[in-house]
Design an enzyme around this catalytic site. Sequence first.
Site, PDB file in Angstrom:
ATOM      1  N   HIS A 208      51.804  34.651  45.364  1.00 50.65           N
ATOM      2  CA  HIS A 208      51.350  35.871  44.693  1.00 50.65           C
ATOM      3  C   HIS A 208      49.838  35.773  44.555  1.00 50.65           C
ATOM      4  CE1 HIS A 208      51.752  39.104  41.555  1.00 50.65           C
ATOM      5  NE2 HIS A 208      50.683  38.517  41.067  1.00 50.65           N
ATOM      6  N   HIS A 210      45.845  37.541  44.188  1.00 48.82           N
ATOM      7  CA  HIS A 210      45.003  38.650  43.737  1.00 48.82           C
ATOM      8  C   HIS A 210      43.755  38.665  44.623  1.00 48.82           C
ATOM      9  CE1 HIS A 210      46.724  39.498  39.475  1.00 48.82           C
ATOM     10  NE2 HIS A 210      47.687  39.165  40.313  1.00 48.82           N
ATOM     11  N   CYS A 241      40.760  45.111  38.706  1.00 48.09           N
ATOM     12  CA  CYS A 241      40.480  43.915  37.930  1.00 48.09           C
ATOM     13  C   CYS A 241      39.525  44.299  36.813  1.00 48.09           C
ATOM     14  CB  CYS A 241      39.860  42.839  38.821  1.00 48.09           C
ATOM     15  SG  CYS A 241      39.281  41.426  37.863  1.00 48.09           S
ATOM     16  N   ASN A 250      45.981  43.066  42.743  1.00 49.69           N
ATOM     17  CA  ASN A 250      46.687  42.373  43.816  1.00 49.69           C
ATOM     18  C   ASN A 250      46.011  42.736  45.138  1.00 49.69           C
ATOM     19  OD1 ASN A 250      49.155  43.421  41.786  1.00 49.69           O
ATOM     20  ND2 ASN A 250      49.160  41.264  42.330  1.00 49.69           N
TER      21      ASN A 250
HETATM   22 ZN    ZN Z   1      49.558  39.219  39.402  1.00 47.30          ZN
END
Ligand code: ZN
Length: 310
Positions: A208, A210, A241, A250
Amino acid sequence: MDVLISEVGPRDGLQSITAIMPLAAKKAWIAAEAAAGVREIEVGSFVPAKHLPQLADTAEVVAFARTIPGLTVAVLVPNARGAEAAIAAGADKITLPLSVSETHSLANLRRTHAQMIAEARAIATTIAALPRQQRPHFEGSLSTVFGCTLEGAIPDALIARLAGELAAAGCDEIGLSDTTGYADPAAVHRLVKLVRGVVGDDRLTGIHLHNTRGLGLANVLAGLDAGLTTFDSSLGGLGGCPFAPGATGNIVTEDLAFMLDAMGIDTGIDLQKLIAVRTILAESLPGEPLYGFLPDAGLPRGFRSVAAAA
Ligand code: ZN
């Protein structure tokens, strides 16, 4: 399909913005993305509505998403109680985040590492008691694994120990999560190797990421090189962000799907159909910035998709 793109916008994207997307728009988004070929979508999180009103309708979203053939319906849960709600709703995949920074774990979920491992064990026990066909896939995700805004770098020895404890607690899979956007390609290589060395190659397949510092796609490439096959991303990079204006939250699903397709890697996704899904976000979240290069630039002339050729 060579690589699985797991769309996390309905959870990670929506939880990062203050606007609340109406249930009907969430359903339309999920249905349209599944129709574009996305096979896994994290549709929400089972947390108390007072903490995240944006995701208060997760049970209804899961119920709808389950009706879409071939779609893996994933959810995030903060603890065993959330997992029970997720199981009752019929989620196919449950992810429990464990922050490797204990300071972050206490600040975020008010639980120590030992308490979080106990939650993981309780969830695995609940799942094991279900008939085999009803058991959701259970992932323990090592969050803040590339560094924490409160503690900075986390020692590899601690990461390795927690990965082993999650596996021993009964997680089917251990994930890596760059919660803070601190990852870089070398760190991706190092941590995949470290954690796979503890839990085995087949129990770490996804990451996962970003794009907080612009390294999202570079980190995906490092993950591919290291043998990972599942990548989380969010349509339109929804959420952004808060610390870096202009930066996506993401990585952007459209750009990720394009990069993989251009490399000859089959994701099963129709890029034109995927781009069209942005209209649902633009209309239901007016004023919310959407990111991505592919949607603005369009496909290169003569672009041939591996998904279309397959
Ligand atoms: Zn996240």
